[in-house]
Design a protein around this motif. Structure first.
Motif, PDB file in Angstrom:
ATOM      1  N   PHE A  98      96.044 -12.748  -6.142  1.00  0.00           N
ATOM      2  CA  PHE A  98      95.755 -12.622  -7.323  1.00  0.00           C
ATOM      3  C   PHE A  98      96.213 -11.154  -7.929  1.00  0.00           C
ATOM      4  O   PHE A  98      96.853 -11.161  -9.054  1.00  0.00           O
ATOM      5  CB  PHE A  98      94.254 -12.837  -7.827  1.00  0.00           C
ATOM      6  N   LEU A  99      95.754 -10.047  -7.461  1.00  0.00           N
ATOM      7  CA  LEU A  99      96.232  -8.718  -7.542  1.00  0.00           C
ATOM      8  C   LEU A  99      97.652  -8.617  -7.818  1.00  0.00           C
ATOM      9  O   LEU A  99      98.439  -8.136  -8.562  1.00  0.00           O
ATOM     10  CB  LEU A  99      95.688  -7.726  -6.927  1.00  0.00           C
ATOM     11  N   TYR A 100      98.406  -9.108  -6.772  1.00  0.00           N
ATOM     12  CA  TYR A 100      99.899  -8.741  -6.594  1.00  0.00           C
ATOM     13  C   TYR A 100     100.425  -9.566  -7.611  1.00  0.00           C
ATOM     14  O   TYR A 100     101.405  -9.009  -8.437  1.00  0.00           O
ATOM     15  CB  TYR A 100     100.078  -9.466  -5.281  1.00  0.00           C
ATOM     16  N   ASP A 101     100.038 -10.878  -8.021  1.00  0.00           N
ATOM     17  CA  ASP A 101     100.726 -11.700  -8.915  1.00  0.00           C
ATOM     18  C   ASP A 101     100.419 -10.914 -10.466  1.00  0.00           C
ATOM     19  O   ASP A 101     101.351 -10.968 -11.306  1.00  0.00           O
ATOM     20  CB  ASP A 101     100.153 -13.188  -8.938  1.00  0.00           C
ATOM     21  N   VAL A 102      99.187 -10.539 -10.567  1.00  0.00           N
ATOM     22  CA  VAL A 102      98.971  -9.961 -11.877  1.00  0.00           C
ATOM     23  C   VAL A 102      99.716  -8.501 -12.321  1.00  0.00           C
ATOM     24  O   VAL A 102     100.339  -8.643 -13.377  1.00  0.00           O
ATOM     25  CB  VAL A 102      97.558  -9.590 -12.135  1.00  0.00           C
ATOM     26  N   SER A 103      99.876  -7.896 -11.216  1.00  0.00           N
ATOM     27  CA  SER A 103     100.694  -6.496 -11.142  1.00  0.00           C
ATOM     28  C   SER A 103     102.074  -6.709 -11.833  1.00  0.00           C
ATOM     29  O   SER A 103     102.664  -6.499 -12.526  1.00  0.00           O
ATOM     30  CB  SER A 103     100.650  -6.038 -10.076  1.00  0.00           C
ATOM     31  N   ILE A 104     102.546  -8.080 -11.074  1.00  0.00           N
ATOM     32  CA  ILE A 104     104.053  -8.343 -11.271  1.00  0.00           C
ATOM     33  C   ILE A 104     104.118  -9.094 -12.377  1.00  0.00           C
ATOM     34  O   ILE A 104     105.073  -8.448 -13.529  1.00  0.00           O
ATOM     35  CB  ILE A 104     104.596  -9.324 -10.458  1.00  0.00           C
TER      36      ILE A 104
ATOM     37  N   VAL B  48     100.802   7.670  -4.517  1.00  0.00           N
ATOM     38  CA  VAL B  48      99.745   6.529  -4.872  1.00  0.00           C
ATOM     39  C   VAL B  48     100.255   5.087  -4.215  1.00  0.00           C
ATOM     40  O   VAL B  48     101.239   4.844  -4.668  1.00  0.00           O
ATOM     41  CB  VAL B  48      99.350   6.548  -6.433  1.00  0.00           C
ATOM     42  N   GLN B  49      99.385   4.508  -3.649  1.00  0.00           N
ATOM     43  CA  GLN B  49      99.788   3.202  -3.230  1.00  0.00           C
ATOM     44  C   GLN B  49      99.201   2.067  -3.860  1.00  0.00           C
ATOM     45  O   GLN B  49      97.889   1.665  -3.922  1.00  0.00           O
ATOM     46  CB  GLN B  49      99.306   2.957  -1.657  1.00  0.00           C
ATOM     47  N   THR B  50     100.135   1.349  -4.649  1.00  0.00           N
ATOM     48  CA  THR B  50      99.734   0.340  -5.389  1.00  0.00           C
ATOM     49  C   THR B  50      99.813  -1.005  -4.761  1.00  0.00           C
ATOM     50  O   THR B  50     100.577  -1.068  -3.601  1.00  0.00           O
ATOM     51  CB  THR B  50     100.682   0.057  -6.891  1.00  0.00           C
ATOM     52  N   VAL B  51      99.413  -2.121  -5.216  1.00  0.00           N
ATOM     53  CA  VAL B  51      99.757  -3.388  -4.699  1.00  0.00           C
ATOM     54  C   VAL B  51     101.129  -3.941  -4.330  1.00  0.00           C
ATOM     55  O   VAL B  51     101.604  -4.715  -3.776  1.00  0.00           O
ATOM     56  CB  VAL B  51      98.933  -4.516  -5.269  1.00  0.00           C
ATOM     57  N   LEU B  52     102.042  -3.207  -5.202  1.00  0.00           N
ATOM     58  CA  LEU B  52     103.396  -3.338  -5.016  1.00  0.00           C
ATOM     59  C   LEU B  52     104.126  -2.294  -4.480  1.00  0.00           C
ATOM     60  O   LEU B  52     105.508  -2.487  -4.443  1.00  0.00           O
ATOM     61  CB  LEU B  52     104.170  -3.497  -6.616  1.00  0.00           C
ATOM     62  N   GLY B  53     103.770  -1.603  -4.024  1.00  0.00           N
ATOM     63  CA  GLY B  53     104.172  -0.343  -3.147  1.00  0.00           C
ATOM     64  C   GLY B  53     103.963   1.094  -3.806  1.00  0.00           C
ATOM     65  O   GLY B  53     103.223   1.168  -4.506  1.00  0.00           O
ATOM     66  N   PRO B  54     104.263   2.068  -2.918  1.00  0.00           N
ATOM     67  CA  PRO B  54     104.243   3.455  -3.411  1.00  0.00           C
ATOM     68  C   PRO B  54     104.852   3.868  -4.708  1.00  0.00           C
ATOM     69  O   PRO B  54     105.802   3.470  -5.042  1.00  0.00           O
ATOM     70  CB  PRO B  54     104.411   4.273  -2.036  1.00  0.00           C
TER      71      PRO B  54
END
Length: 353
Positions: free
Chosen positions: A106-112, A3-9
């Motif tokens: 924003f998605l990238y930052d929220v996930s981190i 599954v490909q997330t905004v932070l990688g697979p």
């Protein structure tokens, strides 16, 4: 399969409980609707105990409420995602596509910042939110765009250093009757899906025939039904026999307006918005008909008043208030896990090679 997330697979088994149709940041100003004149003084640039009741009745009558990309929204979204994680949530699929001013940074930052897996979408929303350049795109160029944003990603800073890869195509939006641009987008979605094997998600117009027409176009163009979600069925197909007919296509039937308990549907006032009980009832009836492995649930949060910080139910509503009711009304634990954990993982996983 990954599954490909905004932070990688990641491995599908890492997703946990998953919301398959949410928004964390978007522009919904196009959908503003005038509230009743006698209530105009309640629709100010704030949400308070004094006007929350009116905003719940007429959510699109407040420009402040439908601004879902400002600092107030972002601050409360982060808090809400943290609550979702606290109560057992693992993953959120963010459905803001081209036309909705998605915010991948924003998605990238929220996930981190939260540790919650976020999955971003590519694709096109309804035609009347598109720029002239996107409206002019050919099917071939749409396919190239979707594949590129999934395989290569989007450069967040324009410096070639940080890329976010999309993990599915959606939400692919259309009105009804379907606009010619939207027909091209549906065809392009099917072609890209067939090439990549990825998940797709459709937003139908507010007519019971709309999901059928979308699926016909998608299947004719070669899209795989088992990787396809039809969103918003709870506000679109009200007759259960017709819902059963649609489920026979083998796509995922998604009930994604959980938490919306106001029967007046401001975007389609000649119709109505069902309650959570009615959503639960249809899910259980479809499960009994053998479609447990083709059911998904979410909230489609896209206005401030549905976030906890503004007096709403938040992203954890299904976990806290719905899953146990599914069991109370007739499903077992394994069936609930199938709908909330297994089905999303099956839908989202594909080969990234």
């Amino acid at each position: 399969m990954q599954v490909q997330t905004v932070l990688g697979p990641i491995n599908p088994s890492q997703l946990g409980k998953t919301l398959t149709h949410e928004h964390l940041s978007l522009d919904f100003d196009f959908f503003y609707k005038e509230p009743p004149k006698q209530l105009n003084d309640l629709f100010t640039n704030e949400i308070s105990l004094a006007n929350l009741g009116a905003i719940r009745q007429y959510p699109y009558g407040s420009r402040y409420n439908i601004n879902f990309g400002d600092a107030d929204t972002h601050r409360n979204v982060i808090e809400d995602v943290l609550l979702y994680k606290k109560y057992g949530g693992g993953t959120i699929v963010e459905n803001s596509s081209h036309g909705l001013k998605r915010n991948l940074r924003f998605l990238y930052d929220v996930s981190i910042g939260t540790g919650v897996h976020l999955i971003a979408g590519t694709g096109h929303y309804v035609y009347n939110l598109q720029s002239e350049s996107h409206l002019a795109m050919s099917v071939e160029n749409m396919v190239k765009l979707y594949i590129d944003e999934i395989k290569n990603g989007v450069d967040l800073n324009g410096d070639g250093k940080t890329f976010v890869k999309c993990g599915f195509i959606g939400e692919v939006g259309s009105v009804y009757p379907i606009h010619e641009f939207e027909r091209r987008a549906i065809e392009a979605t099917a072609i890209a899906q067939q090439e990549l094997g990825c998940a797709v998600s459709f937003h139908p117009g507010r007519d019971s025939e709309a999901p059928f027409e979308i699926i016909r176009l998608y299947l004719e163009a070669g899209g795989k039904p088992e990787k396809c979600v039809m969103s918003h069925l709870d506000r679109t197909i009200f007759d259960f026999d017709k819902l059963l007919e649609f489920a026979a296509f083998g796509v995922y039937c998604q009930f994604d307006l959980f938490g919306t308990e106001c029967s007046h549907y401001q975007l389609n006032p000649t119709s109505y918005m069902p309650s959570d009980y009615q959503r639960i009832e249809n899910i259980i009836k479809l499960s009994k008909e053998g479609f447990t492995n083709r059911l998904l649930m979410s909230h489609d949060i896209h206005t401030k008043h549905r976030l906890v910080g503004f007096g709403g139910h938040g992203y954890a509503h299904i976990i806290n208030n719905v899953l146990h009711r599914l069991i109370t009304y007739g499903l077992n634990v394994e069936q609930v896990d199938q709908i909330s954990v297994v089905n999303p993982a099956d839908w989202l996983s594909f080969s990234l090679n």
